[in-house]
Scaffold this active site. Structure first.
Site, short mmCIF file in Angstrom:
data_model
loop_
_atom_site.label_atom_id
_atom_site.label_comp_id
_atom_site.label_asym_id
_atom_site.label_seq_id
_atom_site.Cartn_x
_atom_site.Cartn_y
_atom_site.Cartn_z
N HIS A 154 -1.04 -0.60 -9.76
CA HIS A 154 -1.69 -1.53 -8.83
C HIS A 154 -2.16 -2.81 -9.56
O HIS A 154 -3.33 -3.16 -9.54
CB HIS A 154 -2.88 -0.85 -8.11
N ARG A 212 0.86 -1.18 0.00
CA ARG A 212 0.00 0.00 0.00
C ARG A 212 0.90 1.23 0.00
O ARG A 212 1.93 1.25 0.71
CB ARG A 212 -0.91 0.04 1.24
P1 NDP Z 1 -1.05 -11.42 5.42
O1 NDP Z 1 -2.04 -10.85 6.37
O2 NDP Z 1 -1.13 -12.85 5.05
O3 NDP Z 1 0.44 -11.17 5.98
C1 NDP Z 1 0.82 -9.98 6.56
C2 NDP Z 1 2.27 -10.08 7.05
O4 NDP Z 1 2.68 -8.80 7.53
C3 NDP Z 1 2.43 -11.05 8.22
O5 NDP Z 1 3.64 -11.76 8.10
C4 NDP Z 1 2.47 -10.12 9.43
O6 NDP Z 1 3.19 -10.62 10.54
C5 NDP Z 1 3.20 -8.94 8.86
N1 NDP Z 1 2.93 -7.72 9.64
C6 NDP Z 1 1.75 -7.11 9.87
N2 NDP Z 1 1.90 -6.04 10.65
C7 NDP Z 1 3.23 -5.97 10.93
C8 NDP Z 1 4.01 -5.09 11.70
N3 NDP Z 1 3.50 -4.05 12.34
N4 NDP Z 1 5.34 -5.34 11.79
C9 NDP Z 1 5.89 -6.39 11.16
N5 NDP Z 1 5.19 -7.27 10.39
C10 NDP Z 1 3.88 -7.05 10.29
O7 NDP Z 1 -1.13 -10.48 4.13
P2 NDP Z 1 -0.89 -10.90 2.61
O8 NDP Z 1 0.46 -11.49 2.47
O9 NDP Z 1 -2.04 -11.68 2.10
O10 NDP Z 1 -0.97 -9.47 1.89
C11 NDP Z 1 -0.09 -8.41 2.22
C12 NDP Z 1 -0.59 -7.12 1.61
O11 NDP Z 1 -0.31 -7.09 0.20
C13 NDP Z 1 -2.09 -6.88 1.66
O12 NDP Z 1 -2.50 -6.43 2.94
C14 NDP Z 1 -2.28 -5.83 0.59
O13 NDP Z 1 -2.14 -4.54 1.14
C15 NDP Z 1 -1.14 -6.09 -0.39
N6 NDP Z 1 -1.62 -6.57 -1.70
C16 NDP Z 1 -1.34 -5.83 -2.81
C17 NDP Z 1 -1.73 -6.28 -4.05
C18 NDP Z 1 -1.36 -5.54 -5.30
O14 NDP Z 1 -1.78 -5.93 -6.38
N7 NDP Z 1 -0.54 -4.52 -5.22
C19 NDP Z 1 -2.50 -7.52 -4.22
C20 NDP Z 1 -2.72 -8.22 -2.98
C21 NDP Z 1 -2.30 -7.75 -1.77
P3 NDP Z 1 2.72 -11.95 11.32
O15 NDP Z 1 3.00 -13.08 10.35
O16 NDP Z 1 3.56 -12.00 12.51
O17 NDP Z 1 1.25 -11.78 11.58
C1 OXD Z 2 -5.48 -6.62 -2.49
C2 OXD Z 2 -5.12 -5.73 -3.56
O1 OXD Z 2 -5.35 -6.22 -1.32
O2 OXD Z 2 -5.46 -6.02 -4.71
O3 OXD Z 2 -5.91 -7.74 -2.76
O4 OXD Z 2 -4.47 -4.71 -3.35
#
Ligand code: NDP
Ligand code: OXD
Length: 315
Positions: free
Chosen positions: A278, A230
């Protein structure tokens, strides 16, 4: 969770793709009542909402919601809604066809820097034919912020290709071939050994603005950043400054604070920035409706759905 009534009444608001989602949902759950916001529906009957960037105020028109499903991996568009009741379960998609696409995006972007394609693009602009040594991939250190459904897949793929990969998350993880770090205390050390920093964190109050001038200063000189999470996680002015002073060599950005990126935004023609709109990973509808249907079933049986968002941490 307590068992719920048999026939789900589902409302879809999917940012222009409502018809595709409705068709897929009807095929997957033929007994459910499925409506989009363009249909004639009674808000009081709706118990399940499937949302992607839903209009502001829609949530509060639905008094009997039992769950909200995000149609993406991110849930920031739902949990940031001021009218979201504290007790409604919010459920995110887990992978749903996105991990493969994220891997492809990051392989391309990481190789862009590792193989000096940014340097050669700058040379091409000046019609300069100069060869540089090819770095050893094992010497190129990639740091992945966020080791969830998407970050872990990207970290493993880059490690399998030969990069020296580390990862940072909130809780400690063990992933084959990856050096892992967890929590705020380890953040500076993690950054300090990331020649290429990948951001795959969710947007939460803790991660917003995380990559500011202080964090960027911990990166090694001439590090590069790839952000497909993001836009709000990077302070854009601080990023521009770090690029312009030469501390950072480049940034590969799929997301921005304001999307679509305004025409006048300095990112567009910055020589060290590559922009994509995006597109890093799109939800695959078939996989997604299957996950959602399984979760509706789980909740109907009184079980906890997979991908349930912790409202405290915001993801
Ligand atoms: P998940 O919820 O599966 O994983 C999130 C990870 O971030 C976890 O490992 C979590 O730690 C870690 N995390 C969260 N908060 C913190 C923090 N404060 N400090 C350190 N680590 C942290 O998310 P996804 O992998 O499914 O997706 C990640 C992001 O990718 C989405 O939220 C979205 O914003 C973005 N996205 C973008 C897309 C695009 O096309 N550009 C498409 C899809 C997603 P822990 O494992 O310890 O909980
Ligand atoms: C998602 C994205 O969060 O597309 O899935 O950004």
């Amino acid at each position: 969770m307590s068992p719920q009534s048999a026939t789900p009444n589902i409302l879809i608001s999917a940012a222009g793709e409502d018809a595709d989602w409705k068709k897929a949902m009807v095929e997957r759950l033929p007994d459910a009542n499925v409506a989009t916001t363009d249909d004639d529906y009674d808000p009081a009957t709706i118990d399940h909402a499937l949302f992607w960037k839903q209009p502001q105020g829609l949530i509060k028109t639905l008094p009997n919601l039992k769950a909200i499903f995000s149609l993406g991996a991110g849930v920031d568009h739902v949990v940031s809604s001021p009218s979201l009741p504290a007790d409604i379960p919010v459920i995110r998609l887990e992978d749903a066809g996105m991990a493969d696409q994220m891997v492809q995006y990051h392989l391309y972007a990481a190789l862009h820097f590792m193989r000096d394609f940014d340097v050669y693009a700058a040379q091409q602009a000046k019609a300069t034919w100069t060869q540089h040594d090819v770095a050893r991939i094992s010497k190129c250190r990639v740091g992945v912020m966020g080791l969830g459904a998407l970050g872990a897949a990207v970290a493993s793929a880059l490690s399998n290709l030969g990069f020296a990969v580390s990862g940072w998350s909130r809780s400690m993880k063990a992933i084959d071939g990856i050096t892992t770090y967890a929590g705020e205390d380890a953040f500076a050390e993690f950054l300090g050994q990331s020649d290429i920093l990948i951001c795959l964190l969710p947007r939460t109050p803790e991660t917003e603005g995380l990559l500011n001038s202080s964090a960027l200063s911990h990166l090694p000189k001439r590090a590069a950043i790839i952000n497909a999470a993001r836009g709000a996680m990077i302070n854009e002015a601080d990023l521009l400054r770090a690029l312009d002073t030469g501390h950072l060599r480049g940034a590969f950005l799929d997301v921005a604070v304001t999307e679509p990126l305004p025409e006048s935004h300095p990112f567009w023609d910055h020589p060290k920035i590559r922009i994509t709109p995006h597109i890093a990973a799109a939800t695959r509808i078939e996989e997604a409706v299957d996950q959602i249907a399984q979760n509706i079933d789980r909740m109907a049986r009184g079980e906890t759905p997979s991908g349930l968002v912790d409202r405290q941490s915001g993801y």
